[in-house]
Design a protein around this motif. Structure first.
Motif, PDB file in Angstrom:
ATOM      1  N   ILE A 255       0.828  -1.209   0.000  1.00 32.08           N
ATOM      2  CA  ILE A 255       0.000   0.000   0.000  1.00 32.08           C
ATOM      3  C   ILE A 255       0.867   1.266   0.000  1.00 32.08           C
ATOM      4  CG2 ILE A 255      -1.674   1.333   1.344  1.00 32.08           C
ATOM      5  CD1 ILE A 255      -2.790  -1.433   2.303  1.00 32.08           C
ATOM      6  N   ALA A 256       1.926   1.257   0.820  1.00 35.95           N
ATOM      7  CA  ALA A 256       2.803   2.435   0.862  1.00 35.95           C
ATOM      8  C   ALA A 256       3.417   2.675  -0.530  1.00 35.95           C
ATOM      9  CB  ALA A 256       3.894   2.251   1.917  1.00 35.95           C
ATOM     10  N   ASP A 257       3.796   1.590  -1.200  1.00 34.92           N
ATOM     11  CA  ASP A 257       4.326   1.738  -2.560  1.00 34.92           C
ATOM     12  C   ASP A 257       3.250   2.291  -3.504  1.00 34.92           C
ATOM     13  OD1 ASP A 257       6.686   0.717  -1.629  1.00 34.92           O
ATOM     14  OD2 ASP A 257       6.390  -1.298  -2.461  1.00 34.92           O
ATOM     15  N   TYR A 258       2.027   1.788  -3.328  1.00 34.62           N
ATOM     16  CA  TYR A 258       0.925   2.285  -4.154  1.00 34.62           C
ATOM     17  C   TYR A 258       0.748   3.796  -3.974  1.00 34.62           C
ATOM     18  CZ  TYR A 258      -3.991   3.224  -5.390  1.00 34.62           C
ATOM     19  OH  TYR A 258      -5.143   3.770  -5.892  1.00 34.62           O
ATOM     20  N   TYR A 259       0.772   4.244  -2.734  1.00 37.27           N
ATOM     21  CA  TYR A 259       0.628   5.680  -2.500  1.00 37.27           C
ATOM     22  C   TYR A 259       1.807   6.452  -3.102  1.00 37.27           C
ATOM     23  CZ  TYR A 259      -3.348   4.999   0.649  1.00 37.27           C
ATOM     24  OH  TYR A 259      -4.585   4.693   1.175  1.00 37.27           O
ATOM     25  N   HIS A 260       2.973   5.873  -2.972  1.00 38.62           N
ATOM     26  CA  HIS A 260       4.158   6.546  -3.489  1.00 38.62           C
ATOM     27  C   HIS A 260       4.080   6.710  -5.010  1.00 38.62           C
ATOM     28  CE1 HIS A 260       8.290   7.929  -3.269  1.00 38.62           C
ATOM     29  NE2 HIS A 260       8.568   7.172  -4.312  1.00 38.62           N
TER      30      HIS A 260
ATOM     31  N   LEU B 231      -7.596   8.569  -4.735  1.00 41.03           N
ATOM     32  CA  LEU B 231      -6.621   9.293  -3.926  1.00 41.03           C
ATOM     33  C   LEU B 231      -5.522   9.934  -4.766  1.00 41.03           C
ATOM     34  CD1 LEU B 231      -6.385   7.051  -0.760  1.00 41.03           C
ATOM     35  CD2 LEU B 231      -7.967   8.891  -1.328  1.00 41.03           C
TER      36      LEU B 231
END
Lengths: 487, 487
Positions: A37-42, A92
């Protein structure tokens, strides 16, 4: 492969039993998902914000029947990348300008993780006291931030509840208003009930009316015009209500909107409430989108007159960093909601509920079961503080900005004891100008010292304004640091 | 402390801006939360399962007003331990035997993380195609596992949708049934509508009827008795419907329950549907708790007659490892639900919706906004496979167990080509007996070879039965491994 092959995910522990909640496997998979998920946001800007797939794209990619044997976690995550993400519209993404944005935050995410993890079904107090009581606290906190009157707070005479969406919140108030009227005129007169909103109200209002058995012909969606910026006219409301009363109908409910979906039109709450109160009509304010803004002093005036309405709802999942679903509903007389929505099955009875000393949120909503909903908002408010959620509340726009001049001042932080406001603002101006990077001046009007930022030199571009604002805030940081002790 | 102190959580990045979704801060906090939750699961038996606090315990511990400045993540987590957990009733504790348990799994948890993270608001297809289409696939998968007829599947002529709770699912079907009748008799005759359920139906049914404007005096909660194990009598239903029709009332809806909340009574779906169908009454089956069990062959018979009902709902959050909220609703004629629940505001119009080629789930539910709900169930079904979710479907109880003898056999795995069933079961029996650890025998009845496990030697205790069952499953593992190739 055996169905008990120990290489499969969700697979048996060493003793061969199927254990779907093994804490170590949980830890491993959840950590993997956090990184995903953090990679997705990044990387979110790299995806097309609006999905480019054709209808039916997924059916052809997935098996028509469920898998008989387990798939590995890695395979599933790969399929999320391969099959799911291409079909996503990325809400997002910073390039998402559609509908209303749905704002989120790390704090709300971990709050939701906790809510999911506890999986408490707090339909009544005893089923999860913390869930009920934290919701009461948080609803009062947010009411406080909105400067709602005590009549909407548990610490006063009202209270609030977290619903899923505005649709449910509106429906609950409508049912309460309907039943209040039917108790007087008799249930067989349901066809006489009539309700009001502007033609800009959310489509869910008409749907809620239909659900509640209000006849479609008795739903008055009053016309608005560009001349009034599409806000509902109190005079028109009075005329229509009077005509309805004259025709033997029974007005029960007005839904005023603070920030309509089409154009963010604002209905004038106070004047509309005055009219509605004359006829005993329940006033609900649907502030789904714009309500969150009212925690900022500069927007709070849109809630003027709120003390004369019956209920208010707004959705922090829209503009208060809270992820779906989170709609806050406050009511002035909870007993009116409870009378309509309470149930009393034997298997839920317990000493606390019988004592009447506790809030049973199942009686404030459509359904029965409910999650530990308050954790997300609690995490948001605690993690960021009112200070960060407001639009830098240290500053005040002193006079309305009419042209390209902004007159503002720095207010002392509410928790600190500091010098005079004038002294503080003089220091701020000196500090900013002394950098040599900007130059602005001051004035005093009616005894109030304020800074004047006059935007519009021939060569000024947006980047200069942004840099100036940064400089002003840094100055404010330094000044407030000097006068405050760590809290 | 400055409100922009960089030590505070949710705090500004190095450039001094407030960034509530910084991917690296997100990663850090979410990893911390994963460990907190995994530890909670590991230690969950150490907490009192029912909270021991008194009403109002939390208000005195928390500040009455929201914090102005941010609190650190560590402080917040400490407060969860200190203030929240003592007020929890721990629904996931293995000592929780109240109400119905709410079952969960690692797979559903990471699915929910993903759902939260995407934060897609898939009210219509275009707003998140993947959310709509995955929900269609998963609802068909689960329908397949339940052996529902094609008339309930998107791949047939029906379809399914994920609701929050059974309350909403039931309300949607009731509204559809109501509107179907009102179209014929006219909305002004709403007071003539009458509905049916047993006196054991969930309390939410009465509430849904009230919400929908069905008069309380027209809600028939028919008496049940111990003699029929508290199941609803089709003969009684017919008598009451006939009396209502004779009195000029209009029967519209029957809610049959599969597994009542008080005692898990089962209403006979087929015979009740036969009665209801004679009068054009919509039949909804509320299988909130027990429905999930029907994916197992030995429970599927409770759904006999399902092809003659209009709708069915069950809640995987109760008994299919899925966390709250997850209630699956299937309907045979989606158009009847859609006619009642659709909205059509201009700002949601798009080519796909106008083409009519896509499913718009906002028209299948009470509210408008909706999350990417299918991810959780998709993760559960893929991670565990039908094999693990069923109660070891390789085995079949061939004749009803009446006393302490169990007659069973091993069925070949559906995906494998294997030898005869008799050969397989002979091999299993030989293998088990050859260990010297247990001894059981066989029989053949009506041509079917089966193993006989006769429990009840003087010295036999539960541990011996458990060990025997483990031995049988291990034998089955070895035999099926031999005949299957990896899928």
């Amino acid at each position: 492969m055996s169905i008990l092959d120990s290489n499969s995910v969700g697979s048996p522990s060493s003793d061969g039993e199927f254990k779907p909640l093994n804490s170590e496997e949980f830890r491993k998979q959840a950590h993997q998902m956090v990184d995903f998920i953090a990679d997705y946001y990044h990387n979110i800007e790299n995806y097309p914000v609006l999905s480019q797939v054709e209808p039916g794209y997924l059916r052809s990619r997935l098996s028509e029947t469920p898998p008989y044997l387990p798939d590995s976690f890695d395979d599933i995550v790969r399929d999320v990348e391969k099959d799911i993400i291409p079909g996503m519209t990325h809400w997002l993404s910073p390039n998402f300008f559609a509908f209303f944005p749905a704002t989120v935050s790390s704090a709300a995410f971990v709050g939701e993780m906790l809510c999911t993890a506890f999986n408490s079904v707090g339909f009544n107090w005893l089923a999860c006291p913390a869930a009920t009581e934290l919701e009461m606290v948080v609803m009062d906190w947010l009411a406080n931030m909105l400067k709602l009157p005590k009549s909407f707070m548990f610490s006063g005479t009202g209270g609030g509840v977290i619903q899923g969406t505005s649709s449910e919140a509106i429906l609950c108030t409508l049912i309460a208003a309907r039943d209040r009227a039917l108790e007087i005129i008799g249930v067989q007169n349901i066809a006489k009930l009539v309700v009001y909103a502007s033609d800009q109200a959310h489509s869910t209002y008409k749907k809620a009316c239909k659900l509640a058995g209000v006849l479609p012909c008795n739903v008055r969606l009053l016309p608005t015009t560009q001349a009034s910026n599409f806000s509902l006219s109190p005079a028109l409301l009075r005329t229509v209500i009077e005509a309805d009363v004259g025709a033997g109908l029974v007005p029960i409910h007005l839904c005023a909107t603070l920030g309509t979906t089409s154009t963010t039109a604002v209905d004038p709450i106070g004047p509309l409430a005055n009219v509605a109160n004359d006829y005993g009509v329940w006033v609900h304010v649907d502030a789904a989108y714009a309500g969150s803004a009212c925690i900022c002093p500069e927007f709070r005036h849109h809630l003027d007159g709120i003390e004369r309405v019956n209920s208010l709802s707004l959705s922090p999942h829209k503009w208060l960093l809270s992820y779906l679903d989170c709609c806050c509903l406050w009511v002035k007389q909870p007993s009116q909601i409870i009378r309509s929505l309470s149930t009393n099955p034997e298997y839920l009875n317990n000493k606390a509920s019988e004592s009447g000393s506790v809030v049973e949120f199942k009686d404030w909503q459509i359904g029965t079961g409910r999650k530990f909903k308050a954790l997300r908002l609690w995490l948001v408010i605690r993690s960021y503080g009112v200070a960060n959620l407001q639009s830098d509340p240290r500053f005040e726009i002193v006079t309305p900005r009419l042209f390209s001049l902004v007159c503002f001042r720095l207010n002392p932080c509410p928790r600190s004891a500091t010098g005079t406001e004038e002294g503080l603002n003089r220091m701020l101006l000196d500090r900013v100008n002394s950098t040599g990077r900007v130059y602005m001046t001051h004035t005093i009007v009616d005894g109030v010292y304020m800074l004047r930022c006059a935007v519009g030199s021939t060569l000024t571009e947006e980047l200069h304004v942004v840099a100036a604002w940064k400089l002003i805030k840094e100055g404010a940081d330094a000044l407030t640091e000097r006068v405050e002790s760590r809290v």
